[in-house]
Design a protein around this motif. Structure first.
Motif, short mmCIF file in Angstrom:
data_model
loop_
_atom_site.label_atom_id
_atom_site.label_comp_id
_atom_site.label_asym_id
_atom_site.label_seq_id
_atom_site.Cartn_x
_atom_site.Cartn_y
_atom_site.Cartn_z
N ASP A 293 0.83 -1.28 -0.04
CA ASP A 293 -0.20 -0.06 0.14
C ASP A 293 0.81 1.08 0.03
O ASP A 293 0.41 2.40 0.75
CB ASP A 293 -0.98 -0.02 1.23
N PRO A 321 -1.31 -1.43 -8.12
CA PRO A 321 -2.41 -0.58 -8.06
C PRO A 321 -2.05 0.87 -7.77
O PRO A 321 -2.66 1.99 -8.08
CB PRO A 321 -3.30 -0.82 -6.97
N GLN A 336 -4.89 -1.17 -13.34
CA GLN A 336 -6.18 -1.58 -13.40
C GLN A 336 -6.39 -3.11 -13.68
O GLN A 336 -5.72 -3.33 -14.46
CB GLN A 336 -7.25 -0.82 -14.56
N HIS A 354 -0.21 -5.72 -1.15
CA HIS A 354 -1.48 -4.54 -1.23
C HIS A 354 -2.80 -5.05 -0.86
O HIS A 354 -3.19 -6.35 -1.15
CB HIS A 354 -1.55 -4.16 -2.47
N LYS A 355 -3.63 -4.24 -0.40
CA LYS A 355 -4.92 -4.57 -0.04
C LYS A 355 -5.73 -5.14 -0.93
O LYS A 355 -6.62 -5.90 -0.72
CB LYS A 355 -5.73 -3.25 0.78
N VAL A 356 -5.76 -4.64 -2.20
CA VAL A 356 -6.53 -5.12 -3.29
C VAL A 356 -6.06 -6.64 -3.56
O VAL A 356 -7.18 -7.31 -4.01
CB VAL A 356 -6.44 -4.13 -4.47
N TYR A 357 -4.91 -7.12 -3.48
CA TYR A 357 -4.40 -8.10 -3.57
C TYR A 357 -5.13 -9.36 -2.63
O TYR A 357 -5.24 -10.43 -2.97
CB TYR A 357 -2.83 -8.34 -3.92
N GLU A 359 -7.43 -8.76 -1.06
CA GLU A 359 -9.17 -9.41 -1.21
C GLU A 359 -9.49 -10.25 -2.26
O GLU A 359 -10.67 -10.48 -2.48
CB GLU A 359 -9.48 -7.63 -1.05
N LEU A 360 -8.36 -10.42 -3.06
CA LEU A 360 -8.64 -11.24 -4.20
C LEU A 360 -9.17 -12.64 -4.02
O LEU A 360 -8.43 -13.15 -3.07
CB LEU A 360 -7.45 -11.27 -5.07
N ASP A 364 -11.74 -14.00 -8.76
CA ASP A 364 -11.30 -12.68 -9.26
C ASP A 364 -9.85 -13.07 -10.08
O ASP A 364 -9.65 -12.41 -11.08
CB ASP A 364 -10.73 -11.95 -8.04
N THR A 368 -9.32 -12.17 -13.69
CA THR A 368 -8.33 -11.27 -14.11
C THR A 368 -7.08 -11.60 -15.00
O THR A 368 -6.60 -11.18 -16.04
CB THR A 368 -7.85 -10.64 -12.70
#
Length: 407
Positions: A293, A321, A336, A354-357, A359-360, A364, A368
């Motif tokens: 992050d 990200p 993206q 990273h937070k978005v990873y 949460e996968l 997803d 992706t």
């Protein structure tokens, strides 16, 4: 950091901030804070002791300050320097300049207090709400430094630590980073062990950390990056031999840096075990920064890994990200997930938490990275449910430090 932006706007409103390249500003300063970059270069031959170091440009900058400041201006060195630098290198430089200017060398107010700051959303908070260490070349230097630090640091909750000499303060900086780097390197051989024994090392570490004396043991990962842990031990070693005439080296600390520099090779070798030839393979790397992050790519372990894959003839897809341009590699980076859906994927490597990873989920990942056949969790990003779901889709999953995820 939104707090930093607010503080900047407040400064503008108050009118007490000025940016300038004019040396004249030093003549009016009560305090000069030195955060000038000082680097040490590692050899390309992988022999960690064959580093090169020079003060040249650093001292040129300091001489400009020394020839312009008033007699009792506080000069606070925050740069990470080899221990002994303030007393053995900087102080003589300033005193010589003072003598040439007809000023009293005894009036020099010089101190060292290394910065403690964490990049990211809590940047300003990490400066004002954390412990600081300092010392000065004289009692008056120490007093002036304490008064300055107390003006912006929450000393009620984070009291200052005054050490007996600037050399001690300089040592504190490089020692705390050498310790952390060694802690990280130590766990690498246990990562190998756990994978060979088919043990979940993360589960083992959670159990160990319940013992207070072992709560700061590190975890397996992809590698070490950033500006501090990758080189501070080398600065300390240089000072040990060059400023204090030691015939010894900081063997353990240097070896830790060497191990950490090569840590991403472990992930690379795990991949090669299953796919011996990476030529014409499409490898997607999720995570270019060195820290979760945070958009900081300095000495990112991803660079070493990507270079190794490219050397094998693989086609690399890079995603982060927070990073749209990778300065060290001089290339664009996808930010993206939608951009990845249009590409070919054989191998997915998750390198940064990273937070978005984190949460996968399995769906997803499949959506992706269509066509992916191997997913590598290099930094404890995927949970057990995601692992199981990917396996059900006939996708092989490897986890660094997760020996229970059998190859």
């Amino acid at each position: 950091d939104s707090n930093m932006a607010q503080a900047f706007q407040q400064m503008k409103k108050q009118g007490n901030g000025l940016a300038t390249t004019s040396h004249y500003a030093y003549q009016k300063a009560d305090i000069v804070i030195v955060d000038i970059h000082l680097d040490i270069k590692k050899s390309k031959n992988d022999r960690i002791k064959d580093y090169t170091f020079s003060y040249d440009t650093y001292l040129e900058s300091l001489k400009i300050i020394a020839t312009n400041i008033a007699e009792k201006t506080l000069v606070l060195i925050e740069t990470t320097v080899p221990p002994g630098t303030t007393e053995k290198i900087i102080a003589p430089l300033f005193k010589s300049c003072f003598q040439e200017r007809g000023l009293s060398p005894d009036a020099l107010t010089l101190a060292h207090s290394y910065e403690r700051v964490m990049p990211g959303k809590n940047y300003l908070h990490s400066i004002t709400n954390f412990y600081r260490v300092y010392s000065g070349i004289t009692a008056s230097s120490k007093k002036a430094t304490r008064m300055f630090l107390e003006s912006f640091i929450n000393i009620k909750d984070y009291p200052l630590s005054e050490l007996h000499s600037p050399t001690a303060s300089e040592m504190a900086k490089v020692l705390e980073n050498a310790y952390r780097a060694t802690n990280i390197a130590f766990i690498q051989e246990w990562t190998d062990y756990a994978e060979a024994a088919q043990v979940n090392l993360f589960e083992v570490l959670v159990a160990i950390k319940k013992r207070p004396t072992h709560s700061n043991i590190m975890s397996p990962g992809f590698g070490v990056g950033g500006y501090c842990l990758t080189k501070d031990s080398l600065l300390a070693d240089w000072a040990y031999t060059q400023l204090f005439d030691s015939k010894k080296h900081l063997e353990m600390s240097l070896e830790a840096v060497s191990i950490n520099d090569a840590m991403s090779e472990h992930t690379f070798s795990r991949i090669k075990k299953h796919i011996p030839s990476l030529k014409n393979k499409y490898i997607t790397v999720m995570g270019i920064s060195y820290l979760n992050d945070v958009a900081d790519t300095r000495f990112s372990p991803s660079e070493h890994f990507v270079n190794a894959c490219e050397k094998e003839g693989a086609t690399m897809h890079l995603h982060d990200p927070l990073v749209s341009y990778w300065k060290e590699k001089d290339c664009a980076v996808f930010t993206q997930f939608e951009d990845l859906k249009k590409l070919k994927h054989d191998i997915l490597v998750l390198t940064v938490r990273h937070k978005v990873y984190v949460e996968l989920c399995a769906k997803d990942i499949v959506d992706t990275c269509p066509g992916v056949t191997l997913v590598v969790d290099a930094n404890n990003i995927l949970n057990q449910d995601t692992y199981e779901a990917l396996k059900q889709k006939n996708i092989r999953v490897l986890g660094i430090g997760k020996g229970h995820w059998k190859d």
